[in-house]
Design a protein around this motif. Structure first.
Motif, PDB file in Angstrom:
ATOM      1  N   CYS A  95      13.442  12.002   7.324  1.00 54.11           N
ATOM      2  CA  CYS A  95      12.051  11.794   6.894  1.00 54.11           C
ATOM      3  C   CYS A  95      11.873  10.444   6.217  1.00 54.11           C
ATOM      4  O   CYS A  95      10.874   9.757   6.441  1.00 54.11           O
ATOM      5  CB  CYS A  95      11.619  12.927   5.973  1.00 54.11           C
ATOM      6  N   GLY A  96      12.827  10.045   5.408  1.00 57.16           N
ATOM      7  CA  GLY A  96      12.733   8.754   4.732  1.00 57.16           C
ATOM      8  C   GLY A  96      12.813   7.587   5.695  1.00 57.16           C
ATOM      9  O   GLY A  96      11.975   6.670   5.654  1.00 57.16           O
ATOM     10  N   ILE A  97      13.783   7.610   6.575  1.00 54.11           N
ATOM     11  CA  ILE A  97      13.942   6.523   7.549  1.00 54.11           C
ATOM     12  C   ILE A  97      12.765   6.492   8.520  1.00 54.11           C
ATOM     13  O   ILE A  97      12.276   5.426   8.890  1.00 54.11           O
ATOM     14  CB  ILE A  97      15.287   6.655   8.299  1.00 54.11           C
ATOM     15  N   GLY A  98      12.288   7.663   8.915  1.00 53.91           N
ATOM     16  CA  GLY A  98      11.122   7.717   9.798  1.00 53.91           C
ATOM     17  C   GLY A  98       9.898   7.107   9.153  1.00 53.91           C
ATOM     18  O   GLY A  98       9.139   6.370   9.799  1.00 53.91           O
ATOM     19  N   ASP A  99       9.710   7.365   7.863  1.00 51.94           N
ATOM     20  CA  ASP A  99       8.554   6.789   7.181  1.00 51.94           C
ATOM     21  C   ASP A  99       8.707   5.282   7.008  1.00 51.94           C
ATOM     22  O   ASP A  99       7.742   4.538   7.170  1.00 51.94           O
ATOM     23  CB  ASP A  99       8.325   7.447   5.820  1.00 51.94           C
ATOM     24  N   VAL A 100       9.917   4.824   6.700  1.00 54.18           N
ATOM     25  CA  VAL A 100      10.151   3.373   6.594  1.00 54.18           C
ATOM     26  C   VAL A 100       9.826   2.708   7.926  1.00 54.18           C
ATOM     27  O   VAL A 100       9.135   1.679   7.967  1.00 54.18           O
ATOM     28  CB  VAL A 100      11.601   3.066   6.160  1.00 54.18           C
ATOM     29  N   ALA A 101      10.283   3.296   9.020  1.00 49.94           N
ATOM     30  CA  ALA A 101      10.012   2.726  10.348  1.00 49.94           C
ATOM     31  C   ALA A 101       8.510   2.711  10.644  1.00 49.94           C
ATOM     32  O   ALA A 101       7.981   1.714  11.158  1.00 49.94           O
ATOM     33  CB  ALA A 101      10.757   3.514  11.416  1.00 49.94           C
ATOM     34  N   ALA A 102       7.818   3.795  10.329  1.00 52.70           N
ATOM     35  CA  ALA A 102       6.373   3.863  10.580  1.00 52.70           C
ATOM     36  C   ALA A 102       5.623   2.823   9.753  1.00 52.70           C
ATOM     37  O   ALA A 102       4.714   2.148  10.258  1.00 52.70           O
ATOM     38  CB  ALA A 102       5.852   5.262  10.268  1.00 52.70           C
ATOM     39  N   GLN A 103       6.024   2.674   8.497  1.00 53.61           N
ATOM     40  CA  GLN A 103       5.339   1.696   7.656  1.00 53.61           C
ATOM     41  C   GLN A 103       5.659   0.266   8.081  1.00 53.61           C
ATOM     42  O   GLN A 103       4.791  -0.607   8.031  1.00 53.61           O
ATOM     43  CB  GLN A 103       5.703   1.898   6.181  1.00 53.61           C
ATOM     44  N   LYS A 104       6.892   0.019   8.498  1.00 51.91           N
ATOM     45  CA  LYS A 104       7.230  -1.333   8.971  1.00 51.91           C
ATOM     46  C   LYS A 104       6.423  -1.670  10.226  1.00 51.91           C
ATOM     47  O   LYS A 104       5.952  -2.790  10.386  1.00 51.91           O
ATOM     48  CB  LYS A 104       8.726  -1.457   9.236  1.00 51.91           C
ATOM     49  N   TYR A 105       6.247  -0.690  11.108  1.00 49.21           N
ATOM     50  CA  TYR A 105       5.428  -0.909  12.295  1.00 49.21           C
ATOM     51  C   TYR A 105       3.984  -1.204  11.906  1.00 49.21           C
ATOM     52  O   TYR A 105       3.359  -2.123  12.428  1.00 49.21           O
ATOM     53  CB  TYR A 105       5.498   0.296  13.229  1.00 49.21           C
ATOM     54  N   ALA A 106       3.445  -0.409  10.968  1.00 50.25           N
ATOM     55  CA  ALA A 106       2.066  -0.629  10.514  1.00 50.25           C
ATOM     56  C   ALA A 106       1.918  -2.004   9.859  1.00 50.25           C
ATOM     57  O   ALA A 106       0.910  -2.681  10.053  1.00 50.25           O
ATOM     58  CB  ALA A 106       1.649   0.473   9.541  1.00 50.25           C
ATOM     59  N   LEU A 107       2.936  -2.430   9.133  1.00 47.92           N
ATOM     60  CA  LEU A 107       2.905  -3.771   8.531  1.00 47.92           C
ATOM     61  C   LEU A 107       2.924  -4.854   9.601  1.00 47.92           C
ATOM     62  O   LEU A 107       2.224  -5.858   9.494  1.00 47.92           O
ATOM     63  CB  LEU A 107       4.081  -3.954   7.577  1.00 47.92           C
ATOM     64  N   SER A 108       3.722  -4.639  10.645  1.00 50.15           N
ATOM     65  CA  SER A 108       3.812  -5.645  11.711  1.00 50.15           C
ATOM     66  C   SER A 108       2.510  -5.749  12.506  1.00 50.15           C
ATOM     67  O   SER A 108       2.186  -6.801  13.039  1.00 50.15           O
ATOM     68  CB  SER A 108       4.977  -5.340  12.656  1.00 50.15           C
ATOM     69  N   CYS A 109       1.762  -4.660  12.584  1.00 56.36           N
ATOM     70  CA  CYS A 109       0.465  -4.658  13.274  1.00 56.36           C
ATOM     71  C   CYS A 109      -0.666  -5.069  12.338  1.00 56.36           C
ATOM     72  O   CYS A 109      -1.824  -5.108  12.752  1.00 56.36           O
ATOM     73  CB  CYS A 109       0.166  -3.276  13.836  1.00 56.36           C
ATOM     74  N   GLU A 110      -0.317  -5.320  11.110  1.00 61.40           N
ATOM     75  CA  GLU A 110      -1.275  -5.683  10.068  1.00 61.40           C
ATOM     76  C   GLU A 110      -2.317  -4.592   9.827  1.00 61.40           C
ATOM     77  O   GLU A 110      -3.451  -4.870   9.453  1.00 61.40           O
ATOM     78  CB  GLU A 110      -1.916  -7.034  10.376  1.00 61.40           C
ATOM     79  N   ASP A 111      -1.909  -3.336  10.047  1.00 58.79           N
ATOM     80  CA  ASP A 111      -2.788  -2.208   9.726  1.00 58.79           C
ATOM     81  C   ASP A 111      -2.816  -1.937   8.227  1.00 58.79           C
ATOM     82  O   ASP A 111      -3.777  -1.372   7.715  1.00 58.79           O
ATOM     83  CB  ASP A 111      -2.329  -0.944  10.459  1.00 58.79           C
ATOM     84  N   VAL A 112      -1.729  -2.284   7.541  1.00 59.74           N
ATOM     85  CA  VAL A 112      -1.638  -2.149   6.086  1.00 59.74           C
ATOM     86  C   VAL A 112      -1.090  -3.456   5.526  1.00 59.74           C
ATOM     87  O   VAL A 112      -0.490  -4.253   6.244  1.00 59.74           O
ATOM     88  CB  VAL A 112      -0.731  -0.970   5.669  1.00 59.74           C
ATOM     89  N   SER A 113      -1.292  -3.659   4.238  1.00 64.46           N
ATOM     90  CA  SER A 113      -0.854  -4.931   3.659  1.00 64.46           C
ATOM     91  C   SER A 113       0.419  -4.824   2.840  1.00 64.46           C
ATOM     92  O   SER A 113       1.110  -5.819   2.639  1.00 64.46           O
ATOM     93  CB  SER A 113      -1.971  -5.528   2.798  1.00 64.46           C
ATOM     94  N   THR A 114       0.756  -3.631   2.336  1.00 65.69           N
ATOM     95  CA  THR A 114       1.964  -3.476   1.529  1.00 65.69           C
ATOM     96  C   THR A 114       2.691  -2.192   1.896  1.00 65.69           C
ATOM     97  O   THR A 114       2.090  -1.241   2.403  1.00 65.69           O
ATOM     98  CB  THR A 114       1.632  -3.418   0.016  1.00 65.69           C
ATOM     99  N   PHE A 115       3.980  -2.188   1.604  1.00 69.22           N
ATOM    100  CA  PHE A 115       4.804  -1.005   1.808  1.00 69.22           C
ATOM    101  C   PHE A 115       4.495  -0.004   0.697  1.00 69.22           C
ATOM    102  O   PHE A 115       4.497  -0.345  -0.481  1.00 69.22           O
ATOM    103  CB  PHE A 115       6.290  -1.394   1.781  1.00 69.22           C
ATOM    104  N   ASP A 116       4.223   1.240   1.058  1.00 77.57           N
ATOM    105  CA  ASP A 116       3.849   2.283   0.102  1.00 77.57           C
ATOM    106  C   ASP A 116       5.087   3.087  -0.299  1.00 77.57           C
ATOM    107  O   ASP A 116       5.521   3.988   0.418  1.00 77.57           O
ATOM    108  CB  ASP A 116       2.791   3.184   0.731  1.00 77.57           C
TER     109      ASP A 116
END
Length: 107
Positions: A17-38
């Motif tokens: 769950c932790g690694i999956g969330d890190v991967a999802a957030q890194k993808y969202a950051l790369s697409c500029e959907d979010v601005s910071t890691f939560d």
């Protein structure tokens, strides 16, 4: 032996769950959907993996003993467990601990 397997399942659930969330957030950051890691969101997902590992450990053990056949196990898991336990549990857990909503607002 049983305690070691349970501890392993808990560690694996937390990591997945932790690694999956890190991967999802890194993808969202790369697409500029979010601005910071939560970090709070990542903690909520990791803690969900930790907590959910306990019932799933016993559920899958019981499923292996009582249900024969891959298709039957897959059907039970897909049609019963995911929609009636997994989806509501993840939603409630992450809304409560990741978004700081109360249980009433999470539902």
């Amino acid at each position: 032996m049983q305690v070691r397997v349970l501890a392993s399942d808990v560690a694996i659930g937390t990591l997945i769950c932790g690694i999956g969330d890190v991967a999802a957030q890194k993808y969202a950051l790369s697409c500029e959907d979010v601005s910071t890691f939560d970090v709070q969101r990542c903690g909520a997902m990791s803690s969900y993996g930790f907590a959910a590992a306990f019932p799933y450990h016993f559920y899958y053990e019981s499923l292996a003993k009582n249900v024969r056949g891959l298709w039957a196990k897959t059907a039970i898991d897909t049609l019963l467990v995911v929609p009636f336990f997994e989806v509501p549990a993840v939603h409630l857990w992450t809304a409560t601990f990741g978004l700081n909503l109360g249980p009433e607002a999470a539902v």
